[in-house]
Design an enzyme around this catalytic site. Structure first.
Site, short mmCIF file in Angstrom:
data_model
loop_
_atom_site.label_atom_id
_atom_site.label_comp_id
_atom_site.label_asym_id
_atom_site.label_seq_id
_atom_site.Cartn_x
_atom_site.Cartn_y
_atom_site.Cartn_z
N GLU A 203 -17.58 -42.24 -53.88
CA GLU A 203 -17.32 -43.68 -54.04
C GLU A 203 -16.59 -44.28 -52.84
OE1 GLU A 203 -16.92 -41.41 -56.33
OE2 GLU A 203 -17.91 -42.05 -58.19
N PHE B 192 -11.65 -40.62 -72.59
CA PHE B 192 -12.29 -39.86 -71.52
C PHE B 192 -12.61 -40.80 -70.34
CE2 PHE B 192 -16.31 -38.23 -69.58
CZ PHE B 192 -15.73 -37.14 -68.95
N GLN B 193 -12.19 -40.41 -69.17
CA GLN B 193 -12.39 -41.17 -67.93
C GLN B 193 -11.80 -42.58 -67.99
OE1 GLN B 193 -16.56 -40.65 -66.75
NE2 GLN B 193 -15.94 -38.82 -65.64
N LYS C 240 -17.17 -50.87 -71.46
CA LYS C 240 -18.55 -50.46 -71.76
C LYS C 240 -19.17 -51.27 -72.91
CE LYS C 240 -21.30 -46.30 -72.65
NZ LYS C 240 -22.45 -46.71 -71.87
N MET D 140 -4.95 -37.71 -31.95
CA MET D 140 -3.88 -38.72 -31.90
C MET D 140 -2.57 -38.16 -32.45
SD MET D 140 -3.18 -41.58 -30.71
CE MET D 140 -4.26 -42.98 -30.55
C1 LIG Z 1 -7.12 -40.73 -44.17
C2 LIG Z 1 -6.19 -40.55 -43.03
N1 LIG Z 1 -5.36 -39.49 -43.02
C3 LIG Z 1 -4.50 -39.31 -41.98
C4 LIG Z 1 -4.45 -40.21 -40.95
C5 LIG Z 1 -3.46 -40.02 -39.80
N2 LIG Z 1 -4.19 -39.83 -38.53
C6 LIG Z 1 -4.33 -40.82 -37.62
S1 LIG Z 1 -5.22 -40.34 -36.29
C7 LIG Z 1 -5.39 -38.79 -36.88
C8 LIG Z 1 -6.15 -37.75 -36.10
C9 LIG Z 1 -7.58 -38.09 -35.93
O1 LIG Z 1 -8.27 -36.98 -35.42
P1 LIG Z 1 -9.77 -37.07 -34.98
O2 LIG Z 1 -10.56 -37.76 -36.01
O3 LIG Z 1 -10.22 -35.71 -34.60
O4 LIG Z 1 -9.73 -38.04 -33.75
P2 LIG Z 1 -9.04 -37.91 -32.30
O5 LIG Z 1 -7.68 -38.50 -32.41
O6 LIG Z 1 -9.02 -36.46 -31.95
O7 LIG Z 1 -9.93 -38.71 -31.41
C10 LIG Z 1 -4.75 -38.65 -38.11
C11 LIG Z 1 -4.69 -37.38 -38.90
C12 LIG Z 1 -5.32 -41.32 -41.03
N3 LIG Z 1 -5.33 -42.27 -40.11
N4 LIG Z 1 -6.19 -41.45 -42.06
#
Ligand SMILES: Cc1ncc(C[n+]2csc(CCOP(=O)(O)OP(=O)(O)O)c2C)c(N)n1
Length: 575
Positions: free
Chosen positions: A52, A114-115, A164, A481
């Site tokens: 979803e 349920f749900q 529902k 990052m």
């Molecule tokens: C759902 C979610 N969980 C955690 C984060 C925190 N976060 C920001 S950037 C990042 C790393 C992203 O890694 P990648 O997709 O490999 O991209 P890169 O930075 O290596 O280009 C994380 C874990 C986020 N933005 N979204």
């Protein structure tokens, strides 16, 4: 008199609202709606997702690219909760969306059925409005209201929760589609004080160091033409937020590019030294201001926004107008056109000279590598090969910032990314939504090895409906990052930022029935990317796994706690 069941009313209302795609996933509470869907195979197409969250991001991508409302259908309980991240993503970026969630039968609500889950309660902080519909005959009016609320004023997601029992195919009620609706508590602002227009014009004309700061609101309100006209007429430099990319042509000589945490040197310096900031459709979020106490000390701030709660929320505005940016900019232009305007080149010469010095620093230059492919060069290559015309979605991380900085967007609605919530897993489903909206266009999802794995199951949806997008996986074998922040703020202590067990992305893409290629050598980059783009015309989804420099950081980067002008341009070197 037309007698319909609740489920038939849902479908008929969607058709009345001219909805083309419904992104969803079935379950017990909404099976009657799924059954009713069969009656309109031609006018309303349902896209069966694999999760979803994917449905919400697809609807979101569709909405961002078209400006229309994206529509989602999920079942009660886990179906509804799975949609929450996508709803929050749309809410943060003001994206119009209607989410139809099934609910357990009315008499079971509150009995841990349920749900069962309280979708209205759970989603309340991240929706513009929500409806729990109690009577079948209320369905048409509720739908009309939901679409109106989602798409007017400051757009956003609206939830319609449907128990529902009110969808029962055996209970038929009169279907009355309201021609007009009135919502007492919701009246989007359409008028503004004309005296403010005069005040703004005076400030624009006396400023010696003005800058226009353009945001996503310019795109939402379709005011890019007015903004361009005004900027050129008054010879004012322009910077955009991440959400505002494309609201002013990326390659225009007055464009200083993106501002903020990873903004260009010239954009952030110009903001810091400006005597006037003309902010249109922005919300001054923390990624664009750095430390508020040190924020743009000399500037008078003019703020135009549709949302009254955005005004002076973080940055105090000296002059503010609440209303539709297009109408307001048109008024400013109309009044300006009647005035004699002095030579703007001459008046702002000193300011432009200063800006030129900041530009000459070339903050987007980067060191070349003999061995590795640089992520920046991938983005630049994509820009050249697509002539800047592609629709680009991104995930979240370094690859997102590289794309924002190195792919100049000259048109609006081409840059589709989760700016506010920063949702990893957004890119792939959003790209599928964009491609459904514009099947003839090139749609590219630029992602990272971490992000792509968050909704990779939607590769299966892409196969089912033959949706041919290009996926560029900037593979640095890390949560880049996060690693960058650990390098800068945690003395290089890398705690859980490595992806030690990456899948074979090509094998994975192929197992879903798609084509894939890997690029590891610099000399392969251009020819292989070219081939990948050409192959898109065969209606395939192409997954390109590019092994990039694993140590690369995104620069420029603002120094935490500083002003707009406190910037780091290279590793460990502070200007
Ligand atoms: C759902 C979610 N969980 C955690 C984060 C925190 N976060 C920001 S950037 C990042 C790393 C992203 O890694 P990648 O997709 O490999 O991209 P890169 O930075 O290596 O280009 C994380 C874990 C986020 N933005 N979204």
């Amino acid at each position: 008199m037309k007698m319909l069941s609740g489920s038939e009313m849902v479908i008929k209302s969607l058709v009345k609202m001219k909805v083309k795609y419904l992104f969803g996933y079935p379950g017990g509470a909404v099976l009657d709606i799924y059954d009713a869907l069969k009656t309109v195979p031609n006018s309303l197409k349902h896209i069966l997702v694999r999760h979803e969250q994917g449905a919400t991001h697809m609807a979101d991508g569709f909405a961002r690219a078209t400006g229309k409302v994206g529509v989602v259908l999920v079942t009660s309980g886990p179906g509804a909760t799975n949609s929450i991240t996508g709803i929050a993503t749309a809410y943060m970026d003001s994206i119009p969306m209607v989410i139809i969630s099934g609910q357990v039968a009315s008499h079971l609500i509150g009995f841990d059925a349920f749900q069962e889950c309280d979708m209205i309660g759970i989603s309340r902080p991240i929706v513009k409005h929500s409806f729990l519909v109690k009577k079948t005959e209320d369905i048409p009016e509720t739908f009309k209201k939901a679409f109106w609320i989602a798409s007017t004023g400051r757009p956003g997601p609206v939830v319609i929760d449907l128990p529902k029992d009110i969808l029962d195919p055996l209970i038929k009620k009169e279907y009355i589609w309201p021609e007009n609706i009135f919502i007492r508590s919701y009246q989007p602002i359409i008028s503004y004080d004309p005296k403010k227009i005069e005040q703004i014009i005076i400030q624009l004309l006396i400023a010696k160091k003005p800058i226009i700061y353009s945001g996503g609101g310019v795109i939402t309100s379709h005011s890019e033409e007015e903004l361009l006209f005004l900027a050129e007429k008054l010879n004012i430099p322009v910077t955009t937020s991440l959400m505002g990319l494309g609201s002013f042509p990326g390659t225009h000589k007055q464009n200083l590019k993106m501002l903020g945490m990873h903004g260009t040197y010239e954009a952030n310096m110009a903001m810091h030294h400006a005597d006037l900031i003309f902010a249109v459709g922005v919300r001054f979020d923390d990624r664009t201001t750095n430390n508020l106490l040190k924020y743009c000390p000399q500037a008078i701030i003019i703020h135009i926004d549709i949302d009254p709660t955005s005004i002076s929320k973080t940055v105090i505005a000296n002059i503010s107008i609440i209303g539709d940016a297009k109408q307001i900019l048109k008024q400013i232009i109309h009044k300006l056109n009647k005035q004699k305007i002095e030579n703007r080149q001459k008046i702002l010469q000193k300011w432009w000279n200063k800006i030129k010095k900041w530009k000459d620093i070339q903050s987007l230059s980067y060191s070349k590598s003999k061995t590795y492919i640089k992520p920046q060069s991938v983005i630049k290559c994509l820009w050249k090969l697509t002539k800047g015309n592609a629709y680009i979605t991104s995930d979240v991380g370094q690859h997102q910032m590289f794309t924002a900085l190195y792919y100049p967007f000259n048109k609006t609605r081409r840059w589709i990314n989760s700016g506010g919530l920063g949702t990893m897993g957004f890119g792939l489903p959003a790209a599928l939504g964009v491609k459904l909206a514009f099947p003839k266009e090139i749609v590219i999802c630029i992602t990272g090895d971490g992000s792509i794995q968050m909704n990779i199951q939607e590769l299966s949806t892409a196969k089912q409906y033959n949706i041919s997008i290009l996926i560029i996986n900037l593979n640095n074998n890390a949560l880049g990052m996060v690693k960058q922040w650990q390098d800068i703020h945690y003395f290089g202590r890398h705690s859980h930022s490595y992806m030690n067990s990456l899948p074979d992305f090509l094998a994975l893409a192929k197992s879903y029935g798609h084509e894939g290629m890997k690029i590891e050598k610099k000399e392969e980059l251009k020819p292989k990317l070219k081939t990948a783009i050409q192959q898109l015309h065969k209606n395939n989804l192409i997954f390109v796994d590019i092994i990039i420099d694993p140590l690369e950081h995104v620069y420029p980067m603002q120094i935490k706690g500083g002003g707009m002008n406190d910037m780091q341009l290279k590793k460990r070197e502070t200007v």
